[in-house]
Design a protein around this motif. Structure first.
Motif, PDB file in Angstrom:
ATOM      1  N   LEU A 195       0.824  -1.205   0.000  1.00 31.34           N
ATOM      2  CA  LEU A 195       0.000   0.000   0.000  1.00 31.34           C
ATOM      3  C   LEU A 195       0.861   1.259   0.000  1.00 31.34           C
ATOM      4  CD1 LEU A 195      -2.802   1.306   0.200  1.00 31.34           C
ATOM      5  CD2 LEU A 195      -2.632   1.092   2.692  1.00 31.34           C
ATOM      6  N   ALA A 196       1.952   1.247   0.749  1.00 32.91           N
ATOM      7  CA  ALA A 196       2.864   2.389   0.737  1.00 32.91           C
ATOM      8  C   ALA A 196       3.455   2.596  -0.651  1.00 32.91           C
ATOM      9  CB  ALA A 196       3.979   2.169   1.763  1.00 32.91           C
ATOM     10  N   GLY A 197       3.782   1.503  -1.340  1.00 35.65           N
ATOM     11  CA  GLY A 197       4.274   1.639  -2.709  1.00 35.65           C
ATOM     12  C   GLY A 197       3.203   2.135  -3.668  1.00 35.65           C
ATOM     13  N   LEU A 198       1.975   1.682  -3.476  1.00 37.10           N
ATOM     14  CA  LEU A 198       0.879   2.142  -4.325  1.00 37.10           C
ATOM     15  C   LEU A 198       0.648   3.639  -4.198  1.00 37.10           C
ATOM     16  CD1 LEU A 198      -1.791  -0.686  -3.947  1.00 37.10           C
ATOM     17  CD2 LEU A 198      -0.820   0.138  -6.088  1.00 37.10           C
ATOM     18  N   GLN A 199       0.764   4.134  -3.000  1.00 40.34           N
ATOM     19  CA  GLN A 199       0.521   5.555  -2.776  1.00 40.34           C
ATOM     20  C   GLN A 199       1.598   6.432  -3.403  1.00 40.34           C
ATOM     21  OE1 GLN A 199       0.158   5.630   1.495  1.00 40.34           O
ATOM     22  NE2 GLN A 199      -2.052   5.195   1.448  1.00 40.34           N
ATOM     23  N   ILE A 201       2.710   5.809  -6.481  1.00 37.85           N
ATOM     24  CA  ILE A 201       2.483   5.795  -7.933  1.00 37.85           C
ATOM     25  C   ILE A 201       1.655   7.018  -8.306  1.00 37.85           C
ATOM     26  CG2 ILE A 201       1.460   4.509  -9.842  1.00 37.85           C
ATOM     27  CD1 ILE A 201       1.932   1.959  -8.285  1.00 37.85           C
ATOM     28  N   PRO A 202       2.051   7.771  -9.329  1.00 38.23           N
ATOM     29  CA  PRO A 202       1.275   8.955  -9.726  1.00 38.23           C
ATOM     30  C   PRO A 202      -0.153   8.584 -10.117  1.00 38.23           C
ATOM     31  CG  PRO A 202       3.439   8.963 -10.762  1.00 38.23           C
ATOM     32  CD  PRO A 202       3.282   7.621 -10.118  1.00 38.23           C
ATOM     33  N   ASN A 203      -1.110   9.383  -9.688  1.00 44.23           N
ATOM     34  CA  ASN A 203      -2.511   9.123 -10.022  1.00 44.23           C
ATOM     35  C   ASN A 203      -2.779   9.235 -11.505  1.00 44.23           C
ATOM     36  OD1 ASN A 203      -3.359   8.629  -7.372  1.00 44.23           O
ATOM     37  ND2 ASN A 203      -3.613  10.826  -6.946  1.00 44.23           N
ATOM     38  N   GLU A 204      -1.920   9.978 -12.225  1.00 46.23           N
ATOM     39  CA  GLU A 204      -2.121  10.131 -13.661  1.00 46.23           C
ATOM     40  C   GLU A 204      -2.075   8.786 -14.383  1.00 46.23           C
ATOM     41  OE1 GLU A 204      -0.100  11.829 -11.853  1.00 46.23           O
ATOM     42  OE2 GLU A 204      -0.774  13.926 -11.965  1.00 46.23           O
ATOM     43  N   LEU A 205      -1.285   7.837 -13.871  1.00 50.51           N
ATOM     44  CA  LEU A 205      -1.217   6.526 -14.515  1.00 50.51           C
ATOM     45  C   LEU A 205      -2.539   5.780 -14.379  1.00 50.51           C
ATOM     46  CD1 LEU A 205       2.351   5.305 -13.453  1.00 50.51           C
ATOM     47  CD2 LEU A 205       1.645   6.382 -15.592  1.00 50.51           C
ATOM     48  N   PHE A 206      -3.145   5.844 -13.200  1.00 51.67           N
ATOM     49  CA  PHE A 206      -4.441   5.191 -13.007  1.00 51.67           C
ATOM     50  C   PHE A 206      -5.515   5.869 -13.861  1.00 51.67           C
ATOM     51  CE2 PHE A 206      -2.145   4.362  -9.038  1.00 51.67           C
ATOM     52  CZ  PHE A 206      -2.269   2.988  -8.959  1.00 51.67           C
ATOM     53  N   GLU A 207      -5.491   7.199 -13.923  1.00 53.86           N
ATOM     54  CA  GLU A 207      -6.483   7.918 -14.715  1.00 53.86           C
ATOM     55  C   GLU A 207      -6.336   7.613 -16.192  1.00 53.86           C
ATOM     56  OE1 GLU A 207      -5.861  11.960 -13.676  1.00 53.86           O
ATOM     57  OE2 GLU A 207      -6.595  11.734 -11.611  1.00 53.86           O
ATOM     58  N   ALA A 208      -5.093   7.542 -16.679  1.00 55.54           N
ATOM     59  CA  ALA A 208      -4.876   7.217 -18.089  1.00 55.54           C
ATOM     60  C   ALA A 208      -5.344   5.805 -18.408  1.00 55.54           C
ATOM     61  CB  ALA A 208      -3.395   7.376 -18.425  1.00 55.54           C
ATOM     62  N   ALA A 209      -5.108   4.880 -17.468  1.00 57.17           N
ATOM     63  CA  ALA A 209      -5.561   3.515 -17.689  1.00 57.17           C
ATOM     64  C   ALA A 209      -7.084   3.436 -17.744  1.00 57.17           C
ATOM     65  CB  ALA A 209      -5.029   2.610 -16.574  1.00 57.17           C
ATOM     66  N   ARG A 210      -7.766   4.181 -16.857  1.00 53.05           N
ATOM     67  CA  ARG A 210      -9.225   4.177 -16.872  1.00 53.05           C
ATOM     68  C   ARG A 210      -9.758   4.800 -18.155  1.00 53.05           C
ATOM     69  NH1 ARG A 210     -10.419   0.262 -13.447  1.00 53.05           N
ATOM     70  NH2 ARG A 210      -9.704   0.684 -11.293  1.00 53.05           N
ATOM     71  N   ASP A 317      11.652  -0.789 -18.783  1.00 51.38           N
ATOM     72  CA  ASP A 317      10.916   0.358 -19.307  1.00 51.38           C
ATOM     73  C   ASP A 317       9.482   0.396 -18.843  1.00 51.38           C
ATOM     74  OD1 ASP A 317      12.633   0.114 -22.482  1.00 51.38           O
ATOM     75  OD2 ASP A 317      13.137   1.257 -20.680  1.00 51.38           O
ATOM     76  N   ASP A 318       9.034  -0.694 -18.153  1.00 48.54           N
ATOM     77  CA  ASP A 318       7.656  -0.714 -17.667  1.00 48.54           C
ATOM     78  C   ASP A 318       7.398   0.412 -16.686  1.00 48.54           C
ATOM     79  OD1 ASP A 318       7.234  -2.873 -19.192  1.00 48.54           O
ATOM     80  OD2 ASP A 318       7.291  -4.352 -17.567  1.00 48.54           O
ATOM     81  N   ARG A 319       8.430   0.858 -15.976  1.00 45.01           N
ATOM     82  CA  ARG A 319       8.229   1.839 -14.917  1.00 45.01           C
ATOM     83  C   ARG A 319       7.981   3.229 -15.475  1.00 45.01           C
ATOM     84  NH1 ARG A 319      13.547  -0.051 -11.495  1.00 45.01           N
ATOM     85  NH2 ARG A 319      13.148  -2.272 -11.668  1.00 45.01           N
ATOM     86  N   ARG A 320       8.259   3.426 -16.752  1.00 43.38           N
ATOM     87  CA  ARG A 320       8.161   4.770 -17.310  1.00 43.38           C
ATOM     88  C   ARG A 320       6.761   5.095 -17.814  1.00 43.38           C
ATOM     89  NH1 ARG A 320      13.645   4.352 -21.013  1.00 43.38           N
ATOM     90  NH2 ARG A 320      15.080   3.870 -19.288  1.00 43.38           N
TER      91      ARG A 320
END
Length: 333
Positions: A195-199, A201-210, A317-320
């Motif tokens: 959970l600490a690692g999840l927090q 992660i930039p929210n923009e990645l989740f928004e782009a995925a959605r 490159d997955d992290r980018r």
């Protein structure tokens, strides 16, 4: 000319200042070193010295009281020909696999759910972490009652029409019972690590995925997992170190002073650390136990390196960005 004549004089006046500078720096830094010295003294006495002494002890035969007898590599030779030791290695790795793999997967799923907008998330985090701070000895006694032949686990199975399982008598049942205790204790701890690692992660990645139409499963495995690779690596290595040192569960669940019955029926719950304890403190073969400890250290080091290579050796490159929507997404190609 006057300038050149004055140059040597200036050098002679600066020389004493350069010789006094190290003393001044030492005096300035001495108080902080004195302040932190108790930690290093305690570490040297209770951390470093036992490590080096155990390595020295592994080449000697010693009962803890009398004089030591140097035996060289015989302790390691005897270990390699000890059938109980090899049996304990097999048991340890089976329990480690049965507990670590589902525990980390369940922890990742729980962390993903906690990261979502769920009600009472703080209360859930505390609830998941409570098993980690609970006395394992006390909880092993409770689990021993649950997994007894007429215990709660078999009662629930019989209620749904399934025959009872010999949790504490069969090989699979013993390993399953110990694995369930390990999962119960550590799943919440690893969930909070994830959970600490999840927090982070930039929210923009989740928004782009959605926006690209990713499902929750796609977000978990194609966004979260690649971004959490360093955290997953940390969790795997620490779980490997802890999983290969399982002791309390087997010792309390199948306590016995007789080495032949330690670890339950058929010694199916005998782990490496439990066998080390039996040889060292029951049989007073401290040199043999020390040699066993160093072999365990070598196994942990090898598996830590293997896990590190497996987890960190993928596509960096997955992290980018989001490697998800090459297929399966709404706008994927």
């Amino acid at each position: 000319m006057a300038t050149l004549a004055q140059a040597p004089a200036s050098d002679s006046t600066e020389a004493p200042a350069r010789t006094e500078a190290p003393r001044g720096r030492w005096r300035r830094h001495l108080p902080p070193y004195i302040a932190i010295s108790p930690y290093y003294i305690l570490f040297a006495a209770f951390g470093a010295f036992p490590v080096f002494f155990s390595f020295y002890l592994s080449f000697h035969d010693w009962d803890g009281i009398g004089s030591m007898k140097f035996v060289g590599l015989r302790q390691y030779y005897w270990l390699l020909h000890d059938s109980v030791f090899w049996h304990s290695i097999v048991n340890t790795f089976e329990i480690w696999f049965m507990s670590t793999v589902p525990m980390l997967f369940l922890a990742l799923v729980l962390a993903f759910l906690l990261h979502s907008q769920v009600r009472y998330s703080a209360a859930w985090r505390v609830a998941y972490f409570i098993p980690n701070v609970t006395s394992m000895v006390a909880m092993t006694i409770v689990f021993g009652s649950v997994f007894a032949q007429a215990g709660l686990a078999n009662s629930l199975l019989k209620a749904v029409g399934v025959d009872g399982i010999g949790w504490l008598t069969s090989s699979l049942g013993i390993k399953s019972a110990i694995s369930l205790m390990v999962i119960w204790r550590w799943v919440g701890y690893n969930a909070l690590i994830f959970l600490a690692g999840l927090q982070a992660i930039p929210n923009e990645l989740f928004e782009a995925a959605r926006v690209d139409g990713a499902s929750s499963r796609q977000v978990l495995f194609r966004v979260v997992v690649p971004q959490l690779r360093p955290v997953i690596l940390f969790a795997i290595i620490t779980s490997t170190i802890g999983g290969l040192q399982i002791f309390t569960e087997s010792q309390v669940l199948f306590y016995s002073d007789d080495p032949g019955t330690a670890g339950g029926p058929g010694q199916e719950g005998m782990t490496i650390v439990l066998y080390l304890w039996q040889k060292s403190f029951n049989d007073l073969q401290f040199g043999y136990g020390a040699a066993m400890g160093w072999i365990l250290f070598a196994l942990i080091a090898v598996f830590a390196v293997i896990n590190w290579r497996l987890v960190s050796g993928g596509d960096r490159d997955d992290r980018r960005g989001i490697p998800l929507l090459r297929k399966g997404g709404r706008n994927g190609r």
